[in-house]
Design an enzyme around this catalytic site. Structure first.
Site, PDB file in Angstrom:
ATOM      1  CG  LEU A 139      -1.789  -1.256   1.418  1.00 29.66           C
ATOM      2  CD1 LEU A 139      -2.731  -1.057   2.603  1.00 29.66           C
ATOM      3  CD2 LEU A 139      -2.557  -1.590   0.155  1.00 29.66           C
TER       4      LEU A 139
ATOM      5  N   GLY B  56      -0.964   6.757  -0.105  1.00 29.99           N
ATOM      6  CA  GLY B  56      -0.997   7.975   0.698  1.00 29.99           C
ATOM      7  C   GLY B  56      -0.110   9.067   0.112  1.00 29.99           C
TER       8      GLY B  56
ATOM      9  NE  ARG C  99       1.707  12.509   8.868  1.00 34.82           N
ATOM     10  CZ  ARG C  99       1.605  11.440   9.652  1.00 34.82           C
ATOM     11  NH1 ARG C  99       1.985  11.517  10.922  1.00 34.82           N
ATOM     12  NH2 ARG C  99       1.145  10.302   9.169  1.00 34.82           N
TER      13      ARG C  99
ATOM     14  CG  ASN D 126       3.918   8.517   8.299  1.00 37.73           C
ATOM     15  OD1 ASN D 126       3.372   8.172   7.264  1.00 37.73           O
ATOM     16  ND2 ASN D 126       3.897   7.778   9.398  1.00 37.73           N
TER      17      ASN D 126
ATOM     18  CG  ASN E 226      41.424  20.794 -18.448  1.00 40.75           C
ATOM     19  OD1 ASN E 226      41.680  21.766 -17.751  1.00 40.75           O
ATOM     20  ND2 ASN E 226      40.407  20.002 -18.204  1.00 40.75           N
TER      21      ASN E 226
END
Length: 464
Positions: A18, A21, A25, A237, A395
């Site tokens: 899952l 979400g 936060r 979170n 260079n």
């Protein structure tokens, strides 16, 4: 269940992760599942935890707002879309239509739980198969249950999960909390999940399945738990939780390496990515960071105060207080202190690179010495070359980069400037402060501004 049936059931697992979400936060434009964590995205640790299961399917549940995450998933992952944020039960239900007919167990995990170990997930599924339970929960014993759901038991049997906001109980000892990670018998899950009631806030929760399963008359018991380390319940979170997870993972990395024979002098000040390989008897000194696809050879010494990113360091080499990026170092090489090897640099065996040296896209042959205070960019140095202090390869002409080639056994005097493109032949020499604008022939000595060949008798006198 006989052993053949158990084996078949263990191999007929679907993993549902899952990850729908929005993770607001975290306050980041990067989904929390893709936040870097000790060298890997957070979700990589979850995917690695299910590898021993060899699941028939891995289904990741996403919201349309996280379509970018879908593009970063391994090809074996399938995606189910949750178009409305209606809770964990609703998210898991979106995966049901994708399940293959042969799937018998469904293990549900979260994309932001990086501290899961493969052994823990395997124990969860093995317990589910062996007990034939409808629901198997991964739980942990903690002194402070905080915001976690708490298992409710009657007569020792699990009868439900009480959410933290609904629990006013006082506890005298450890509390068994629900990690959220769980395994379900597929036949029962397909019947029960559509019957999950809607909560007071309008969402459907997976935890409601526990009480529903507990009321079943068979199997006995219908709900079981596997108790694991409290780390398994650690979700990510926000930035604080991300840092806490990183500290745990880095401690695990250091412990794994030390048990494999790597000397880490002070683990508390040593930061090594999960992607790094270090051979036994290497020694990592304090205040060192090693990241990316770095590989450290046997007996090498890194640090103190070294930073390595995507670097390869050969056996018995030493990197002291220096930065090595996307570069390769051979065996018995000494680098530093205060040297910077930039991308594309390849250093052969038995080379000495001292302090305040910068190299970029440069090849260094074996036995060469670059003592101090030099810049070598887009250069190729042969074997046994001596580079004097203050040597600079010019260079870049403002538009293009050009190469400098220095042959075997050449001696470059202090404060030499080499304007590329230029070649210094094998055995050639430059005098102190020379500005070399043209190729130097093999065995020739040049000096001055601009550098010119010295008369042969002067060279011969210098050789005496």
């Amino acid at each position: 269940m006989n052993s053949d049936e158990t084996g078949r059931a263990q191999s007929q697992v679907a993993a549902v992760i899952l990850a729908a979400g929005l993770g607001t936060r975290m306050k980041s434009r990067i989904p929390k599942e893709l936040q870097p964590l000790a060298g890997r995205p957070v979700i990589d640790y979850v995917l690695r935890a299910i590898q021993p299961l060899a699941p028939l399917q891995t289904i990741v549940v996403l919201s349309p707002a996280k379509a970018g995450l879908a593009e970063r998933l391994p090809p074996e992952c399938e995606v189910a879309w949750q178009h409305e944020p209606l809770g964990t039960g609703h998210a898991a239900a979106q995966a049901l239509p994708l399940l293959r007919p042969e799937v018998r167990q469904v293990v549900v995990l979260f994309g932001d739980h990086p501290l899961l170990s493969p052994d823990t997930v395997k124990e969860l599924v093995d317990t589910a198969v062996q007990t034939r339970a409808l629901v198997t929960l991964l739980t942990a014993l903690v002194d402070d249950p905080a915001g976690y759901g708490r298992l409710r038991r009657e007569g020792g049997r699990i009868v439900g999960v009480v959410e933290a906001k609904e629990d006013d109980s006082r506890y005298d000892g450890p509390v068994e909390i629900n990690s959220g990670i769980s395994c379900y018998r597929r036949d029962w899950l397909e019947e029960a999940l559509p019957q999950v009631p809607r909560s007071a806030v309008g969402e459907y929760y997976l935890t409601s399945l526990v009480a529903m399963a507990a009321s079943a008359s068979e199997p006995d018991p219908p709900v079981v738990s596997v108790v694991a380390s409290p780390d398994v319940a650690h979700g990510v979170n926000d930035r604080v939780e991300l840092a806490a997870a990183e500290a745990i993972i880095r401690r695990r990395i250091n412990e794994r390496l030390m048990r494999a024979g790597v000397a880490i002098v002070d683990p508390a000040t040593t930061f090594i990515d999960d992607t790094v390989e270090i051979a036994p008897d290497a020694r990592i000194e304090p205040f060192t960071t090693i990241s990316g696809a770095s590989v450290i050879g046997e007996g090498a010494r890194i640090g103190p105060q070294a930073i390595l990113r995507d670097a390869r360091v050969g056996p018995e080499s030493e990197v002291l207080a220096s930065v090595i990026e996307e570069s390769e170092i051979g065996a018995r090489v000494h680098v530093g202190p205060f040297t910077h090897l930039r991308p594309g640099t390849r250093v052969a065996d038995d080379v000495h690179i001292g302090n305040y040296v910068e190299m970029k896209n440069t090849v260094v042959g074996s036995g060469t010495h670059v003592g101090h205070v030099s810049y070598l960019g887009d250069a190729e140095l042969g074997r046994d070359v001596n580079i004097g202090a203050g040597t600079i390869t010019a260079n870049y002409d403002g538009r293009d980069k050009h190469r400098t080639v220095i042959g075997d056994g050449a001696f470059i005097g202090v404060d030499t400037m080499l304007r590329a493109p230029v070649t210094v032949g094998p055995g050639a020499r430059t005098g102190a402060g020379a500005v070399v604008l043209r190729d130097v022939a093999p065995g020739e000595t040049v000096a001055g501004v601009p550098a010119r060949p010295l008369p042969r008798r002067t060279q011969d006198a210098g050789e005496r």
